[in-house]
Design a protein around this motif. Structure first.
Motif, PDB file in Angstrom:
ATOM      1  N   ARG A  15       0.381  -2.158   6.721  1.00 13.30           N
ATOM      2  CA  ARG A  15       0.582  -0.761   7.142  1.00 13.30           C
ATOM      3  C   ARG A  15       2.045  -0.360   7.064  1.00 13.30           C
ATOM      4  N   PRO A  16       2.305   0.860   6.574  1.00 16.48           N
ATOM      5  CA  PRO A  16       3.686   1.345   6.484  1.00 16.48           C
ATOM      6  C   PRO A  16       4.324   1.567   7.856  1.00 16.48           C
ATOM      7  N   HIS A  25      -6.641  11.417   0.230  1.00 16.55           N
ATOM      8  CA  HIS A  25      -6.485  10.048   0.724  1.00 16.55           C
ATOM      9  C   HIS A  25      -6.052   9.075  -0.384  1.00 16.55           C
ATOM     10  N   ILE A  26      -6.403   9.363  -1.629  1.00 17.78           N
ATOM     11  CA  ILE A  26      -5.937   8.495  -2.723  1.00 17.78           C
ATOM     12  C   ILE A  26      -4.428   8.665  -2.882  1.00 17.78           C
ATOM     13  N   GLN A  27      -3.939   9.869  -2.610  1.00 16.44           N
ATOM     14  CA  GLN A  27      -2.483  10.081  -2.594  1.00 16.44           C
ATOM     15  C   GLN A  27      -1.843   9.223  -1.499  1.00 16.44           C
ATOM     16  N   GLN A  28      -2.538   9.100  -0.370  1.00 19.50           N
ATOM     17  CA  GLN A  28      -2.066   8.256   0.740  1.00 19.50           C
ATOM     18  C   GLN A  28      -1.979   6.788   0.273  1.00 19.50           C
ATOM     19  N   ASN A  78       0.990   6.379  -1.934  1.00 21.35           N
ATOM     20  CA  ASN A  78       2.229   6.339  -1.140  1.00 21.35           C
ATOM     21  C   ASN A  78       2.435   4.951  -0.521  1.00 21.35           C
ATOM     22  N   ILE A  79       1.341   4.311  -0.088  1.00 21.56           N
ATOM     23  CA  ILE A  79       1.444   2.957   0.494  1.00 21.56           C
ATOM     24  C   ILE A  79       1.903   1.982  -0.601  1.00 21.56           C
ATOM     25  N   ASN A  96      -3.968   1.387   6.737  1.00 14.35           N
ATOM     26  CA  ASN A  96      -3.715   0.556   5.557  1.00 14.35           C
ATOM     27  C   ASN A  96      -4.718   0.943   4.457  1.00 14.35           C
ATOM     28  N   ILE A  97      -4.594   0.334   3.282  1.00  9.77           N
ATOM     29  CA  ILE A  97      -5.452   0.704   2.145  1.00  9.77           C
ATOM     30  C   ILE A  97      -6.922   0.447   2.469  1.00  9.77           C
TER      31      ILE A  97
END
Length: 196
Positions: free
Chosen positions: A39-40, A179-182, A185-186, A46-47
């Motif tokens: 997790r960032p 959410h795929i953008q999220q 970003n991770i 997390n993914i």
């Protein structure tokens, strides 16, 4: 109210879905446990949690989409789709900004939030996400044969509230894209673990 050409709308939604499949297939299928659960920040997802969240939406919506498309009497395909005010507000709230940024943050409903409902955690989240998205491509192809305005879909948080099929498809697919953008970003985070 301004509408969309139905075939262009469905093509655009298919393109987003193909891009989501491609990104997750290329970037996530080889990740190790330490990467998929990294997790960032302490309260960020997390993914595995992001994809589990999307998979729980797919489990509900895909079945409803298929039932409604296959059992509708509205087979008269309309060239234009006009969103309802409620539908437009739902999918616009999910759309990414021009810079692929999240314009408005939302709290996921408790029953769809993997940090609050750990039973949602899918240990095959990546594989299942790809499977669900391939199923969504088929749903979008079937949607070409029905009236996107007349077919109504009950939303996951209230069976009483129903959206036009076109609005519901945009809501689900823009929510996926957000959410795929999220996930992206991770993966691009400077501290993301480089090794399994």
């Amino acid at each position: 109210m301004k509408g969309f050409l139905s075939d262009e709308l469905l093509l655009n939604l298919r393109n987003i879905t193909h891009a989501n499949i491609s990104l997750i297939s290329k970037k996530c299928t080889h990740l190790g446990e330490n990467q998929i659960t990294w997790r960032p920040s302490k309260d960020a997802w997390n993914i595995q949690e992001v994809l589990s969240h999307l998979n729980s939406y797919s489990t509900y919506y895909h079945q409803v989409f298929l039932d409604k498309i296959q059992n509708t009497k509205f087979k008269n395909v309309k060239e234009h789709f006009v969103p309802s005010p409620l539908g437009r507000s739902a999918w616009r709230s999910m759309q990414l900004g021009r810079l692929n940024n999240v314009k408005r943050k939302f709290r996921a409903p408790r029953n769809l939030n993997p940090t609050l409902s750990p039973e949602l955690i899918d240990h095959s989240a990546v594989i299942n996400f790809i499977k669900h998205q391939e199923e969504l491509i088929t749903i979008l192809e079937q949607a070409e044969n029905v009236n996107l305005k007349k077919v109504k879909v009950p939303i996951s948080i209230s069976k009483i509230v129903r959206l036009r099929l076109g609005d519901a498809l945009m809501f689900v697919i823009y929510h996926n894209e957000r959410h795929i953008q999220q996930v992206k970003n991770i993966l691009e985070h400077p501290n993301f673990p480089k090794k399994k």
